[in-house]
Motif scaffolding. Structure first.
Motif, PDB file in Angstrom:
ATOM      1  N   ILE A  63       4.481  10.158  -7.006  1.00  0.00           N
ATOM      2  CA  ILE A  63       5.607  10.541  -7.845  1.00  0.00           C
ATOM      3  C   ILE A  63       5.111  10.814  -9.394  1.00  0.00           C
ATOM      4  O   ILE A  63       5.181  11.745 -10.167  1.00  0.00           O
ATOM      5  CB  ILE A  63       6.704   9.253  -8.219  1.00  0.00           C
ATOM      6  N   ALA A  64       3.975   9.856  -9.723  1.00  0.00           N
ATOM      7  CA  ALA A  64       3.436  10.173 -10.974  1.00  0.00           C
ATOM      8  C   ALA A  64       2.598  11.515 -11.224  1.00  0.00           C
ATOM      9  O   ALA A  64       2.400  12.164 -12.269  1.00  0.00           O
ATOM     10  CB  ALA A  64       2.447   8.923 -11.352  1.00  0.00           C
ATOM     11  N   ALA A  65       1.891  11.762 -10.042  1.00  0.00           N
ATOM     12  CA  ALA A  65       1.089  12.997  -9.983  1.00  0.00           C
ATOM     13  C   ALA A  65       2.248  14.345 -10.008  1.00  0.00           C
ATOM     14  O   ALA A  65       1.565  15.301 -10.581  1.00  0.00           O
ATOM     15  CB  ALA A  65       0.285  13.157  -8.805  1.00  0.00           C
ATOM     16  N   SER A  66       3.291  14.276  -9.605  1.00  0.00           N
ATOM     17  CA  SER A  66       4.165  15.257  -9.672  1.00  0.00           C
ATOM     18  C   SER A  66       5.111  15.450 -10.920  1.00  0.00           C
ATOM     19  O   SER A  66       5.817  16.314 -11.184  1.00  0.00           O
ATOM     20  CB  SER A  66       5.162  15.188  -8.496  1.00  0.00           C
ATOM     21  N   VAL A  67       4.860  14.494 -11.926  1.00  0.00           N
ATOM     22  CA  VAL A  67       5.621  14.712 -13.197  1.00  0.00           C
ATOM     23  C   VAL A  67       4.982  15.359 -14.129  1.00  0.00           C
ATOM     24  O   VAL A  67       3.949  15.465 -14.281  1.00  0.00           O
ATOM     25  CB  VAL A  67       5.979  13.016 -13.808  1.00  0.00           C
ATOM     26  N   ILE A 117       0.779  -1.111   0.121  1.00  0.00           N
ATOM     27  CA  ILE A 117       0.101   0.160  -0.104  1.00  0.00           C
ATOM     28  C   ILE A 117       0.848   1.397  -0.120  1.00  0.00           C
ATOM     29  O   ILE A 117       0.501   2.531  -0.609  1.00  0.00           O
ATOM     30  CB  ILE A 117      -0.908  -0.068   1.180  1.00  0.00           C
ATOM     31  N   ILE A 118       1.802   1.456   0.681  1.00  0.00           N
ATOM     32  CA  ILE A 118       2.761   2.536   0.945  1.00  0.00           C
ATOM     33  C   ILE A 118       3.219   2.694  -0.549  1.00  0.00           C
ATOM     34  O   ILE A 118       3.536   3.591  -1.005  1.00  0.00           O
ATOM     35  CB  ILE A 118       3.848   2.332   2.050  1.00  0.00           C
ATOM     36  N   GLY A 119       3.879   1.590  -1.007  1.00  0.00           N
ATOM     37  CA  GLY A 119       4.596   1.542  -2.417  1.00  0.00           C
ATOM     38  C   GLY A 119       3.581   2.166  -3.339  1.00  0.00           C
ATOM     39  O   GLY A 119       3.978   2.955  -4.196  1.00  0.00           O
ATOM     40  N   GLU A 120       2.253   1.596  -3.375  1.00  0.00           N
ATOM     41  CA  GLU A 120       1.601   2.347  -4.394  1.00  0.00           C
ATOM     42  C   GLU A 120       1.252   3.596  -4.315  1.00  0.00           C
ATOM     43  O   GLU A 120       1.083   4.549  -4.921  1.00  0.00           O
ATOM     44  CB  GLU A 120      -0.059   1.774  -4.312  1.00  0.00           C
ATOM     45  N   MET A 121       1.137   4.069  -2.833  1.00  0.00           N
ATOM     46  CA  MET A 121       0.981   5.467  -2.629  1.00  0.00           C
ATOM     47  C   MET A 121       2.140   6.428  -2.965  1.00  0.00           C
ATOM     48  O   MET A 121       1.862   7.339  -3.484  1.00  0.00           O
ATOM     49  CB  MET A 121       0.699   5.638  -1.030  1.00  0.00           C
ATOM     50  N   VAL A 122       3.437   5.903  -2.602  1.00  0.00           N
ATOM     51  CA  VAL A 122       4.493   6.560  -3.326  1.00  0.00           C
ATOM     52  C   VAL A 122       4.402   6.760  -4.836  1.00  0.00           C
ATOM     53  O   VAL A 122       4.712   7.853  -5.243  1.00  0.00           O
ATOM     54  CB  VAL A 122       5.703   6.014  -2.734  1.00  0.00           C
ATOM     55  N   ARG A 123       4.198   5.687  -5.460  1.00  0.00           N
ATOM     56  CA  ARG A 123       4.155   5.682  -6.935  1.00  0.00           C
ATOM     57  C   ARG A 123       3.113   6.668  -7.406  1.00  0.00           C
ATOM     58  O   ARG A 123       3.379   7.377  -8.310  1.00  0.00           O
ATOM     59  CB  ARG A 123       4.026   4.221  -7.609  1.00  0.00           C
ATOM     60  N   GLU A 124       1.941   6.789  -6.785  1.00  0.00           N
ATOM     61  CA  GLU A 124       0.901   7.564  -7.396  1.00  0.00           C
ATOM     62  C   GLU A 124       1.310   9.170  -7.003  1.00  0.00           C
ATOM     63  O   GLU A 124       1.151   9.874  -8.024  1.00  0.00           O
ATOM     64  CB  GLU A 124      -0.426   7.441  -6.369  1.00  0.00           C
TER      65      GLU A 124
END
Length: 76
Positions: A72-76, A63-70
């Motif tokens: 990162i994707a939002a900030s690109v 869950i934490i990994g998914e949140m981090v990837r989300e």
């Protein structure tokens, strides 16, 4: 094929747990690593991650990994 314990084996195992020579929760398996990862979180964050993990049948670290990837994707 699962094998059942004899009464003697069950009593011996109970004795080991009762006397404290066997401890649950010791070790470095995935459950312990997840607990260590969550140890530094505040209560609200911990509860949120655990609730999402249980609902999705996933490990808290997933869950934490998914949140981090989300994020990162939002900030690109």
């Amino acid at each position: 094929m699962a094998m059942a314990m004899t009464d003697e084996e069950a009593e011996a195992l109970d004795e080991e747990f009762t006397n404290g020579s066997l401890k649950l929760g010791e070790g470095t398996g995935p459950i312990m690593r997840s607990r260590e990862l969550l140890r530094g979180l505040d209560e609200v964050s911990y509860n949120y991650i655990m609730t999402r993990a249980e609902a999705a049948h996933k490990e808290p670290s997933q869950i934490i990994g998914e949140m981090v990837r989300e994020k990162i994707a939002a900030s690109v």
